[in-house]
Design a protein around this motif. Structure first.
Motif, short mmCIF file in Angstrom:
data_model
loop_
_atom_site.label_atom_id
_atom_site.label_comp_id
_atom_site.label_asym_id
_atom_site.label_seq_id
_atom_site.Cartn_x
_atom_site.Cartn_y
_atom_site.Cartn_z
N SER A 17 0.76 -1.21 0.04
CA SER A 17 -0.04 -0.02 0.21
C SER A 17 0.83 1.34 0.05
CB SER A 17 -1.01 0.05 1.12
OG SER A 17 -1.69 1.19 1.24
N HIS A 18 1.84 1.34 0.93
CA HIS A 18 2.56 2.66 0.87
C HIS A 18 3.95 2.39 0.47
CE1 HIS A 18 -0.15 4.69 4.18
NE2 HIS A 18 -0.60 4.68 3.00
N GLY A 19 4.39 1.24 -0.25
CA GLY A 19 5.62 1.11 -1.13
C GLY A 19 5.60 1.91 -2.38
N PRO A 20 6.69 1.90 -3.29
CA PRO A 20 6.78 2.79 -4.14
C PRO A 20 5.49 2.42 -5.37
CG PRO A 20 8.71 1.48 -3.81
CD PRO A 20 7.77 0.99 -3.07
N GLU A 21 5.11 1.15 -5.52
CA GLU A 21 4.02 0.74 -6.37
C GLU A 21 3.25 -0.23 -5.81
OE1 GLU A 21 7.53 0.49 -8.29
OE2 GLU A 21 7.40 -1.39 -6.85
N VAL A 22 2.34 -0.47 -6.59
CA VAL A 22 1.45 -1.91 -6.62
C VAL A 22 1.11 -2.52 -8.05
CG1 VAL A 22 0.29 -2.01 -4.42
CG2 VAL A 22 -0.57 -0.70 -6.41
N GLY A 23 1.38 -3.78 -8.28
CA GLY A 23 1.10 -4.08 -9.63
C GLY A 23 1.28 -5.69 -9.64
N VAL A 24 1.41 -6.31 -10.86
CA VAL A 24 1.26 -7.37 -11.27
C VAL A 24 2.22 -8.24 -12.35
CG1 VAL A 24 -0.77 -7.20 -12.98
CG2 VAL A 24 -0.81 -9.36 -11.73
N VAL A 25 2.57 -9.60 -12.20
CA VAL A 25 2.94 -10.08 -13.40
C VAL A 25 2.38 -11.27 -13.74
CG1 VAL A 25 5.24 -11.63 -13.90
CG2 VAL A 25 5.56 -9.58 -12.21
N VAL A 26 2.08 -11.05 -15.15
CA VAL A 26 0.86 -12.15 -15.73
C VAL A 26 1.68 -12.96 -16.73
CG1 VAL A 26 -1.25 -12.41 -16.85
CG2 VAL A 26 -0.99 -10.37 -15.22
N GLU A 27 1.43 -14.54 -16.22
CA GLU A 27 2.36 -15.55 -17.01
C GLU A 27 1.23 -16.32 -17.91
OE1 GLU A 27 6.00 -17.12 -14.95
OE2 GLU A 27 4.65 -16.47 -13.77
N GLY A 28 1.72 -16.61 -18.89
CA GLY A 28 0.71 -17.62 -19.60
C GLY A 28 -0.19 -17.06 -20.84
N GLY A 78 5.98 -13.58 -23.18
CA GLY A 78 6.83 -13.77 -22.20
C GLY A 78 6.00 -13.17 -20.65
N PRO A 79 6.60 -13.36 -19.67
CA PRO A 79 5.75 -12.50 -18.42
C PRO A 79 5.47 -10.85 -18.60
CG PRO A 79 7.54 -13.83 -17.86
CD PRO A 79 7.83 -13.75 -18.87
N LEU A 80 4.43 -10.75 -18.42
CA LEU A 80 3.94 -9.38 -18.50
C LEU A 80 3.68 -8.53 -17.27
CD1 LEU A 80 1.34 -8.75 -21.31
CD2 LEU A 80 1.59 -7.13 -19.57
N VAL A 81 4.21 -7.20 -17.23
CA VAL A 81 4.58 -6.63 -15.99
C VAL A 81 3.85 -5.32 -16.14
CG1 VAL A 81 6.07 -5.41 -14.24
CG2 VAL A 81 6.79 -7.62 -15.39
N ALA A 82 2.88 -4.94 -15.15
CA ALA A 82 2.29 -3.65 -15.18
C ALA A 82 1.83 -3.22 -13.71
CB ALA A 82 0.90 -4.02 -15.88
N TYR A 83 2.03 -2.15 -13.57
CA TYR A 83 1.84 -1.48 -12.16
C TYR A 83 1.27 -0.05 -12.22
CZ TYR A 83 6.40 0.67 -13.29
OH TYR A 83 7.53 1.33 -13.69
N VAL A 84 1.09 0.47 -10.91
CA VAL A 84 0.86 1.85 -10.79
C VAL A 84 1.51 2.45 -9.56
CG1 VAL A 84 -1.69 1.58 -11.47
CG2 VAL A 84 -1.31 1.61 -9.38
N PHE A 126 -1.69 -6.18 2.99
CA PHE A 126 -3.15 -6.81 3.31
C PHE A 126 -4.03 -5.75 2.81
CE2 PHE A 126 0.09 -8.60 6.13
CZ PHE A 126 -0.36 -10.11 5.92
N SER A 127 -3.49 -4.74 2.04
CA SER A 127 -4.41 -3.55 1.81
C SER A 127 -5.11 -3.91 0.74
CB SER A 127 -3.68 -2.38 1.44
OG SER A 127 -4.26 -1.55 0.83
N GLY A 128 -6.41 -3.29 0.53
CA GLY A 128 -7.31 -3.50 -0.74
C GLY A 128 -6.53 -2.78 -2.06
N ARG A 129 -5.66 -2.08 -1.74
CA ARG A 129 -4.62 -1.49 -2.83
C ARG A 129 -4.03 -2.63 -3.74
NH1 ARG A 129 -4.13 2.76 -5.08
NH2 ARG A 129 -2.17 3.32 -5.79
N MET A 130 -3.84 -3.68 -2.83
CA MET A 130 -3.16 -4.72 -3.78
C MET A 130 -4.09 -5.42 -4.99
SD MET A 130 -0.46 -5.05 -2.22
CE MET A 130 0.38 -6.72 -2.73
N THR A 131 -5.48 -4.98 -4.82
CA THR A 131 -6.19 -5.49 -5.91
C THR A 131 -6.05 -4.93 -6.98
OG1 THR A 131 -8.28 -4.08 -5.11
CG2 THR A 131 -8.06 -6.08 -4.22
N VAL A 132 -5.38 -3.80 -7.37
CA VAL A 132 -5.10 -2.93 -8.45
C VAL A 132 -4.61 -4.00 -9.38
CG1 VAL A 132 -3.23 -1.56 -9.46
CG2 VAL A 132 -4.70 -0.67 -7.46
#
Ligand SMILES: Cc1cc2nc3c(=O)[nH]c(=O)nc-3n(C[C@H](O)[C@H](O)[C@H](O)COP(=O)(O)O)c2cc1C
Length: 362
Positions: A17-28, A78-84, A126-132
């Motif tokens: 939540s309060h780190g530099p970013e929240v995001g996801v790596v999507v594979e497949g 390949g693995p796709l990376v995206a964040y905010v 544990f923040s709802g922000r992870m749902t980004v």
């Protein structure tokens, strides 16, 4: 800590939540899939509190940033990376919570398990922000699914004691989506949406919070998607849905009401629709034996009232073991349910893509 979901198509969440970013790596995701960045951004905007008077006052633009895995709007395979980026971070209100856990939030078990080193500012991981990251992952597979004729929608069914009327299987997903987008609360029934908005505003004034139910529909599934035994459609969806922070219940079709029904009432009789064999009602919620029946998948998700409320609550100092009165500071949603809607919808989309891929349907 492993924050990965899925088999053939996988998402791994990162950030806090309060780190530099929240995001996801999507594979497949296969190479060559076109991804429209402004469509993914529009899905993130549905989750964002910005401009929504009834949501948290944390104001972040949640601008999508692509990392590896995509070039000129086309996936590379390949693995796709995206964040905010997290830009509206205020750690101050969370400092006192290092010693005094918020009732109803993850603070207490997380502090006991991980000690002082875990960063729980803003709820940390544990923040709802992870749902980004969940929304980005679901939005990424949206066009892939729509090529296979599969579409999903989620909407608010209930907030507190305000319940919207049933939405029949005959109302198409696209129509539900359009109705929801014209209301302040994403509920297709206007009078209910207005009553829900009034209730949330009232609860906020009282310094309290309220929960509710999100309903979801996935249409266009082939017959037979799902992997017996432990990866039945219900098990896989329930696993994912229960991972969303604040989700406390999941039911498919008639769900818990099935416990009060007779077999003669609950069984969905078969018949022909055109040339196709179909169940003629949908108490099963589109799933039998863990496999899709060809009818729309229907499920509901119960979301608890937001734990961080403005009222004073009873807690304890973990260092002195002395009872402590706690007033939670920081910015919080008086009701998470409307913002949970796109999260439920995209999680379902993502897991359906995974299950279709596993079954060789996609
Ligand atoms: C979109 C979204 C936003 C949330 N916002 C808040 C919030 O503002 N304040 C809060 O206390 N909890 C919020 N939550 C819920 C907490 O993250 C959650 O209750 C907490 O991590 C404990 O997990 P549990 O409720 O699943 O046990 C949010 C959840 C979601 C899905």
């Amino acid at each position: 800590m492993r924050m990965t979901l899925g088999e053939s198509v996988r998402m791994t969440l990162f950030g806090s939540s309060h780190g530099p970013e929240v995001g996801v790596v999507v594979e497949g995701i296969p190479a060559g899939l076109k991804v429209n960045a402004s469509e993914v951004q529009a899905e993130l905007d549905r989750r964002s509190p910005v401009g929504k008077s009834l949501a948290t006052r944390r104001q972040e633009p949640d601008r999508l940033v692509w990392g590896d895995g995509i070039r000129d709007g086309v996936t590379l395979g390949g693995p796709l990376v995206a964040y905010v980026q997290n830009v509206d971070v205020r750690r101050g209100p969370y400092e006192s919570l290092e010693d005094v856990p918020r009732p109803g939030h993850a603070d207490f078990p997380a502090r006991v398990r991980y000690g002082r080193s875990v960063d729980l500012s803003g709820g940390g991981i544990f923040s709802g922000r992870m749902t980004v990251g969940i929304v980005i992952a679901g939005a990424l597979v949206k066009s892939w699914l729509s090529r296979a004729g599969v579409d999903a929608v989620a909407y608010v069914h209930r907030i507190g004691d305000v319940e919207a009327p049933e939405v029949g299987d005959d109302i198409p997903v696209e129509r539900i989506r359009n109705l929801c987008s014209s209301h302040k609360i994403p509920c297709p029934h206007e009078p209910s949406a207005l009553a829900m908005a009034r209730l949330i505003a009232e609860i906020r004034r009282e310094g309290d919070s309220v929960g509710g139910i999100v309903e979801a529909r996935v249409e266009g599934l082939p017959v037979g998607a799902g992997e017996p035994f432990f990866d039945s459609l219900e098990s896989v969806l329930a696993h994912g849905l229960f991972s969303i922070p604040a989700v406390k219940g999941v039911e498919f079709g008639a769900g818990f009401a099935a416990a009060r029904m007779r077999g003669s009432e609950h069984n969905d009789p078969y018949g022909l629709v055109g040339e196709t064999v179909r169940p003629l009602s949908n108490h099963a919620g589109g799933i039998l034996g863990g496999l899709s029946t060809g009818l729309p998948l229907r499920f509901r998700v119960a979301i608890k009232p937001t734990s961080s409320i403005a009222r004073e609550q009873q807690s304890i100092s973990l260092s002195t073991k002395k009872p402590t009165r706690l007033v939670v500071k920081g910015r919080h949603d008086p009701c998470i349910v409307p913002r949970g809607v796109p999260v439920v919808e995209h999680l379902a989309r993502f897991l359906i893509a995974d299950m279709l891929r596993q079954g060789g349907f996609l």
